[in-house]
Write a protein that holds these residues in place. Structure first.
Motif, short mmCIF file in Angstrom:
data_model
loop_
_atom_site.label_atom_id
_atom_site.label_comp_id
_atom_site.label_asym_id
_atom_site.label_seq_id
_atom_site.Cartn_x
_atom_site.Cartn_y
_atom_site.Cartn_z
N ALA A 208 1.99 7.75 4.45
CA ALA A 208 1.42 6.41 4.70
C ALA A 208 0.03 6.29 4.10
O ALA A 208 -0.33 5.24 3.52
CB ALA A 208 1.39 6.15 6.20
N ASN A 209 -0.77 7.34 4.19
CA ASN A 209 -2.11 7.30 3.60
C ASN A 209 -2.04 7.17 2.09
O ASN A 209 -2.83 6.45 1.46
CB ASN A 209 -2.88 8.55 3.99
N LEU A 210 -1.13 7.92 1.47
CA LEU A 210 -0.98 7.83 0.01
C LEU A 210 -0.54 6.44 -0.40
O LEU A 210 -0.99 5.89 -1.42
CB LEU A 210 0.04 8.87 -0.47
N LEU A 211 0.32 5.83 0.41
CA LEU A 211 0.78 4.49 0.08
C LEU A 211 -0.36 3.48 0.17
O LEU A 211 -0.47 2.59 -0.67
CB LEU A 211 1.92 4.11 1.02
N ASN A 212 -1.22 3.62 1.19
CA ASN A 212 -2.37 2.72 1.30
C ASN A 212 -3.31 2.86 0.11
O ASN A 212 -3.84 1.87 -0.42
CB ASN A 212 -3.14 3.01 2.59
N ARG A 213 -3.52 4.09 -0.33
CA ARG A 213 -4.41 4.31 -1.48
C ARG A 213 -3.81 3.72 -2.75
O ARG A 213 -4.52 3.14 -3.56
CB ARG A 213 -4.64 5.82 -1.64
N ILE A 214 -2.46 3.89 -2.89
CA ILE A 214 -1.78 3.32 -4.06
C ILE A 214 -1.91 1.80 -4.05
O ILE A 214 -2.16 1.16 -5.08
CB ILE A 214 -0.29 3.76 -4.08
N THR A 215 -1.79 1.20 -2.89
CA THR A 215 -1.88 -0.25 -2.78
C THR A 215 -3.29 -0.73 -3.14
O THR A 215 -3.47 -1.74 -3.84
CB THR A 215 -1.52 -0.69 -1.36
N GLU A 216 -4.32 -0.02 -2.66
CA GLU A 216 -5.70 -0.39 -2.94
C GLU A 216 -6.01 -0.33 -4.43
O GLU A 216 -6.59 -1.28 -5.02
CB GLU A 216 -6.65 0.52 -2.17
N LEU A 217 -5.59 0.76 -5.09
CA LEU A 217 -5.86 0.90 -6.52
C LEU A 217 -5.09 -0.12 -7.33
O LEU A 217 -5.58 -0.67 -8.32
CB LEU A 217 -5.51 2.31 -6.98
N SER A 218 -3.89 -0.40 -6.91
CA SER A 218 -3.07 -1.38 -7.63
C SER A 218 -3.68 -2.78 -7.53
O SER A 218 -3.69 -3.55 -8.50
CB SER A 218 -1.64 -1.39 -7.07
N ASN A 219 -4.23 -3.11 -6.34
CA ASN A 219 -4.88 -4.42 -6.19
C ASN A 219 -6.12 -4.53 -7.08
O ASN A 219 -6.37 -5.59 -7.68
CB ASN A 219 -5.27 -4.63 -4.73
N ARG A 220 -6.89 -3.49 -7.16
CA ARG A 220 -8.09 -3.52 -8.00
C ARG A 220 -7.72 -3.66 -9.47
O ARG A 220 -8.38 -4.40 -10.22
CB ARG A 220 -8.91 -2.25 -7.78
#
Length: 577
Positions: A208-220
């Motif tokens: 879940a943490n990796l998914l949140n980080r992936i989502t943050e970088l993708s949004n940026r």
């Protein structure tokens, strides 16, 4: 005229000073005494205006305006303060940089050095705005417009390119962070297949943490890709100007003439400030703290001392005006004892003033006596129509010998009447003769209400003779050429007279004398230069004059020895400057 503050001493009239408007008018009139400096300033101004008109007559300026903006994903967001993220000074420097010049030179096929392309460019920023104004100046209006537009396009292209490079670099950096995290997430997802939630509870938290980080970088990354990198907008395109940028010949010459007048007046004012000479009646009156009683025109050396045709002569009327002003001066009217002297140079004009004042007083029915206290070079007798008469009884009592117990002459002044003259005579001890009881008796003849005594002395700065007599008369009349004496010398003259117990009643100004050929007399000019050293100091007390007078000319002393009489001088430290 206003009275000076601080009150006045008993018996001394208040010192009058000029009001400010009078001083300003007097100074302005004095500025006009330097027409060459004023004309030189006007000429310089006109030359500068002509150069401005010529240098700008064939120059054309094309202008283009650009409003800048910062990269943003939402240009309509009111919370973004553009002025805080945009440095206009930095943008002005970037607009005139070599990078911009190289881009514009490539677009224009500019043959020379790209750096020389921006020599005609001027970039300004109107206050409180995000606008850059590109102004390009050449001798061709079309070329000015073309280069201004090319430089604007080059600047915007360079700014956009730099923004895109920055955006791409940021996207590349974020993508480099996203890829390993995505791979780690995929591997963990494969490992968790077939396992119960209870067994893989900890791994599910990591996933879940990796998914949140992936989502943050993708949004940026998505925001950066959607960023609007438009550098700005041209709100005014440069067009060929229809008229030159210069002010025009008429305006240039008018502006140059106005500046020239101001420059000329400034130079004249500086010259006036550093000019030590007393150039006007106001300067003389302020330096001596006494009024100017009259101003005499320039005369010739060959003119007689006593003005001829006194009924029709304007010069005689000027002398009458001076005499009347003296007659109404309470300091002089009580006893009518007057000393006439010049500060320096020749005493010829002072002698003319004394003689003509005597004739003017004689016209009023007064008995006038002139005492020539010039005992070194007496000359008054030879310049007047005089006959010898008997002196008063006390001169025949044998109480003294020599001057002033000697001869007394009657001078014929024509229709004005006549006056008496005690001519000067060379004596061995000048100071003793001037301070003798006989001299006191001569001056005391003015105790008679119908008698006026005028004493003529050598220049004050040349000899101490005048200072030995100022306390025996009612006042001193100073006769001077304001252009031949400094203001500091007039102030020193006033200090000498007042220090010796005398009073300056007033001043008679004159403009020097012409020589026989109509030019200014060399004798007066040479005397003014020769007496410069003498005028630097004050005369010593009368007690020292006796010792110096012993070296002077006496009875039977040859003329060459008489001319070596020493002038008494005391040089002060301030005078050596």
């Amino acid at each position: 005229m206003t009275q000076a503050q601080g009150g006045t001493a008993a018996g001394v009239p208040p010192v009058l000073v000029d009001d400010e408007p009078d001083l300003l008018r007097d100074q302005f009139r004095q500025l006009l005494r330097y027409p060459r400096l004023i004309a030189g300033g006007v000429l310089l101004g006109l030359l500068g205006g002509a150069w401005l008109g010529y240098s700008t007559s064939d120059t054309y300026v094309a202008t283009s305006d650009v409003v800048l903006r910062v990269p943003t994903e939402d240009p309509f967001n009111p919370s973004i303060a553009v002025e805080k993220t945009l440095d206009m000074n930095t943008e002005r420097q970037a607009a005139t940089s070599r990078r911009t010049a190289e881009r514009a030179a490539e677009a224009l096929d500019f043959p020379g050095d790209p750096a020389s392309l921006v020599t005609g460019l001027q970039v300004t920023n109107p206050p409180k705005s995000q606008v850059l104004r590109f102004s390009y100046t050449t001798a061709d209006p079309k070329l000015s417009a073309r280069r201004a537009n090319a430089l604007v396009a080059a600047y915007l292209a360079d700014r956009k390119e730099q923004t895109e490079q920055t955006r791409d670099a940021m996207i590349k950096g974020l993508q480099a962070q996203l890829d390993p995290i995505a791979r780690q997430h995929d591997e963990l997802a494969r490992e968790l297949d077939g396992r119960t939630p209870t067994e893989a509870e900890a791994d599910f938290s990591v996933k879940a943490n990796l998914l949140n980080r992936i989502t943050e970088l993708s949004n940026r990354i998505s925001k950066l890709k959607a960023l609007d990198v438009t550098p700005g907008k041209v709100i005014r395109t440069a067009t060929p100007p229809t008229s030159s940028d210069g002010p025009g010949w008429a305006l240039s010459l008018g502006l140059g003439g106005a500046i020239g007048i101001a420059l000329g007046l400034l130079m004249a004012w500086v010259r006036l400030v550093f000019d030590p000479a007393a150039r006007s009646e106001g300067d003389v009156a302020r330096a001596l703290r006494a009024p100017v009683l009259g101003s005499l025109p320039r005369t010739r050396e060959t003119d007689p001392l006593l003005t001829e045709d006194r009924e029709e002569s304007p010069l005689a009327e000027e002398y009458r005006s001076i005499a009347y002003r003296l007659a109404y001066d309470q300091r002089f009217a009580d006893r009518r004892r007057l000393l006439v002297a010049a500060p320096r140079g020749s005493s010829r004009t002072a002698a003319a003033v004394a003689v003509n004042l005597a004739a003017s007083f004689a016209e009023t029915g007064k008995r006038v006596l002139i005492v020539e206290a010039e005992l070194r070079r007496p000359s008054l007798e030879n310049q007047l129509r005089a006959r010898e008469i008997g002196g008063p009884s006390w001169t025949r009592d044998g109480e003294g010998e020599g001057w002033p117990n000697g001869r007394r002459l009657a001078v014929d002044a024509g229709e004005s009447g006549g006056f008496e003259l005690v001519p000067g005579a060379r004596v061995r001890n000048v100071a003793r003769a001037l301070t003798s009881p006989e001299m006191s008796r001569l001056v005391e003849e003015a105790d008679d209400p119908n008698v006026t005594v005028i004493v003529l002395t050598p220049p004050v700065f040349a000899y101490a003779d005048a200072l030995a007599l100022v306390d025996r008369v009612d006042g001193v009349l100073v006769v001077c050429d304001p252009r031949g004496v400094h203001r500091s010398q007039l102030a020193r003259l006033r200090d000498l007279i007042t220090g010796a117990g005398g009073t300056v009643l007033g001043t008679v100004m004159h403009r020097g004398q012409h020589g026989k050929d109509g030019r200014r007399g060399r004798k007066g000019s040479r005397g003014a230069k020769g007496s410069r050293g003498q005028s630097r100091g004050a005369a010593r007390p009368p007690s020292d004059t006796g010792r110096a007078g012993g070296r002077g000319a006496g009875a039977g002393v040859p003329d060459d020895e008489a001319s070596t009489t020493m002038a008494l001088r005391a040089v002060t430290p301030s005078d050596r400057q």
